[in-house]
Design an enzyme around this catalytic site. Structure first.
Site, PDB file in Angstrom:
ATOM      1  N   LYS A 121       4.273  -1.233  -2.306  1.00 12.37           N
ATOM      2  CA  LYS A 121       3.656  -2.475  -2.790  1.00 12.37           C
ATOM      3  C   LYS A 121       2.383  -2.142  -3.564  1.00 12.37           C
ATOM      4  CE  LYS A 121       2.097  -6.903  -0.715  1.00 12.37           C
ATOM      5  NZ  LYS A 121       1.999  -7.651   0.563  1.00 12.37           N
ATOM      6  N   SER A 136       3.670 -11.246   5.562  1.00  7.79           N
ATOM      7  CA  SER A 136       4.084 -10.833   4.223  1.00  7.79           C
ATOM      8  C   SER A 136       5.177  -9.785   4.141  1.00  7.79           C
ATOM      9  CB  SER A 136       2.875 -10.339   3.437  1.00  7.79           C
ATOM     10  OG  SER A 136       2.247 -11.443   2.859  1.00  7.79           O
ATOM     11  N   SER A 182       4.018 -11.992   0.827  1.00  5.96           N
ATOM     12  CA  SER A 182       3.679 -11.508  -0.486  1.00  5.96           C
ATOM     13  C   SER A 182       4.328 -10.196  -0.896  1.00  5.96           C
ATOM     14  CB  SER A 182       2.161 -11.340  -0.586  1.00  5.96           C
ATOM     15  OG  SER A 182       1.708 -10.412   0.385  1.00  5.96           O
TER      16      SER A 182
HETATM   17  N1  GLN Z   1       0.796 -16.009   3.419  1.00  5.27           N
HETATM   18  C1  GLN Z   1      -0.369 -15.487   4.068  1.00  5.27           C
HETATM   19  C2  GLN Z   1      -1.552 -15.527   3.137  1.00  5.27           C
HETATM   20  O1  GLN Z   1      -1.418 -15.880   2.039  1.00  5.27           O
HETATM   21  C3  GLN Z   1      -0.098 -14.090   4.572  1.00  5.27           C
HETATM   22  C4  GLN Z   1      -0.161 -13.063   3.519  1.00  5.27           C
HETATM   23  C5  GLN Z   1       0.055 -11.678   3.991  1.00  5.27           C
HETATM   24  O2  GLN Z   1       0.593 -11.431   5.081  1.00  5.27           O
HETATM   25  N2  GLN Z   1      -0.370 -10.726   3.184  1.00  5.27           N
HETATM   26  O3  GLN Z   1      -2.619 -15.214   3.501  1.00  5.27           O
END
Ligand code: GLN
Length: 494
Positions: free
Chosen positions: A79, A183, A159
């Site tokens: 990532k 994510s 994400s």
């Molecule tokens: N959706 C959550 C956020 O936007 C978690 C994101 C993540 O785990 N990186 O903070």
């Protein structure tokens, strides 16, 4: 797609070891697959040259009988919020769009030292803030499942959507994601792959560009649980560069699925994970797997985790507070984007930050700083910490009765992009992270495994959560279920 790319890491590793295939062949097929599947927008940078060179080195090691690990010669993706030496690390943000780190994140270094071939960097929501991989300067990542055309596709989840799609297409055998609130597990569930969030501190965060330091963990995306264990065995373990790193790690060896039993396993079904948005098909899959475990000798009981419903709001406050502090480093002076502004330092900061970040990042910084004002600190930040403790206590209490929790990963299958983007980022997260965020609050390990396809052909995943450091058991149960359900990877031509 060449069949070789659909095999497990272990199988490819054996073929490489007995010279049936060469690392160069595997890497060139993988790179070809990356370009064939470009329309899904999984990769933001493809490291063709360095990948080819590293496959050549792997080839030499195999000839010399000097193989470094099971990952030697295996193509992987990372990532784009993990630092990679000499390779752009953008966090899908204008702020870092030309940032080239001078060092590797510990997990990247460990993958490379194990001989893995880094194909490239995968797409994400800007600074990992999101649940869809829709807010990236490179555009949204498209889910391979249910893809019709550029106007009609489903989100990949996020994400770490780029990593999930890269694995689902067969472009790589495994990928790193990050997981602060779901994510890694969320895109895994939407894309029909395995997504694993280790115990906080088991895998080093050094070189992972932070979102919520107190919850961030590097995550692993693969097609099988065995592959996930193979990668975990390489990246886990103490790192003196991360003060929250656990002192030791014992490699996990999972027995063959037919040699396993779950007789006597105590499984909990947390009532509160039904949430208000749980759809019928996910609920049915959840019930089916609970029954399956019961039939195979486990005990399954309903448990209560009464603070679950506060998780989203509590996470949101802590997230924004930590974001406000983490993002302070991007000021246009040290590195990253710098606005064309020279009237004053203050103006340079302000313009750089308003142009360099998207609206979601800017909102979180503003709200976070508001929560952290002296007059608000106790009302928001301190209170959220107390609520977090209560959520973690729910887990501790439940571990007195059961060994593992079975829950949905996401309340629905992957929504259509066009519907998802109607909602604000905050609402997207509140809905799609409902079942994943609590584990980050408590730090415990959790894994999403694909179970089956919905009536409309979209993957349904379920989540297993275990107590801190219960990875060997967690992965074994995941593998057991995986073997019974036989998720149909690659049934769709893409
Ligand atoms: N959706 C959550 C956020 O936007 C978690 C994101 C993540 O785990 N990186 O903070």
């Amino acid at each position: 797609m060449d069949k070789l790319l659909s095999l497990s890491i272990n199988n490819v590793s054996k073929l490489l070891a007995d010279n049936s295939v060469s690392p160069q062949l595997v890497t060139s097929l993988a790179l070809k697959r990356v370009s064939e599947t470009k329309k899904y927008n999984a990769f933001v940078t493809v490291a063709e040259k360095t990948a080819t060179e590293s496959a050549q080195r792997s080839e030499k090691r195999i000839k010399d009988k000097n193989v470094l690990s099971e990952l030697d010669g295996i193509p992987v993706a990372v990532k784009d919020n993990f630092c990679t030496r000499g390779l752009k690390t953008t966090c899908a943000s204008k702020m870092l769009h030309d940032f080239v780190p001078t060092y590797n994140a510990t997990v990247v270094e460990r993958l490379l030292n194990a001989g893995a071939v880094l194909l490239g960097k995968s797409n994400l929501d800007e600074f990992a803030m999101g649940s869809g991989t829709v807010d990236s300067i490179y555009g949204a990542t498209r889910n391979v499942w249910g893809y019709e055309d550029e106007r009609s596709f489903h989100i990949s989840g996020g994400s770490s959507g780029g990593s999930a799609v890269a694995v689902a297409t067969g472009a790589c055998f495994g990928a790193l994601g990050s997981d602060s609130g779901g994510s890694t597990r969320n895109p895994a569930s939407y894309c029909g792959v395995v997504g694993f969030k280790p115990t906080y501190g088991l895998v080093s965060r050094w070189g992972l560009i932070p979102l919520v330091n107190s919850m961030d963990v590097p995550g692993i995306l693969t097609r099988t649980v065995d592959d996930c264990a193979s990668i975990l065995n390489v990246i886990a373990g103490h790192d003196s560069k991360d003060s929250t790193s656990r002192p030791s790690y014992r490699k996990i060896r999972l027995p063959p699925a037919d040699k396993m039993t779950i007789r006597g396993l105590r499984v909990g079904i947390p009532a509160e994970y039904h949430g208000q948005y749980l759809c019928r098909e996910v609920r049915e899959a959840w019930n089916e797997v609970a029954n399956l475990l019961l039939q195979h000798g486990a005990t399954v009981e309903q448990v209560s985790m009464p603070n679950t419903e506060y998780s989203i709001v509590c996470y949101s406050i802590l997230n924004q507070c930590e974001v406000a502090s983490n993002m302070a480093r991007y000021d246009g002076l040290e590195y990253g984007f710098r606005a064309d502004e020279n009237s004053s330092t203050e103006k340079l900061f302000a313009t750089t930050r308003s142009l360099g970040f998207n609206e979601i990042v800017r909102n979180r910084i503003l709200t976070g700083n508001y929560f952290l004002l002296t007059r608000n600190y106790d009302k928001y930040f301190t209170k959220a910490l107390k609520v977090r403790r209560k959520i973690a206590d729910d887990f501790d209490r439940v571990w007195e009765r059961v060994q593992i929790l079975l829950t949905p990963t996401t309340p629905t299958t992957a929504p259509l992009y066009s519907e998802f983007v109607q909602k604000t980022n905050r609402d997207q997260c509140a809905l799609h992270d409902y079942c994943t965020q609590p584990a980050n609050m408590a730090g415990c390990p959790a894994i999403s495994i694909p179970i089956r396809l919905s009536e409309s052909g979209m993957p349904i995943g379920l989540q297993l959560i275990g107590r801190n450091l219960s990875e060997p058991m967690l992965l074994a149960v995941a593998k057991y279920i995986e073997n019974v359900v036989q998720f149909p990877h690659f049934v769709r031509k893409f």
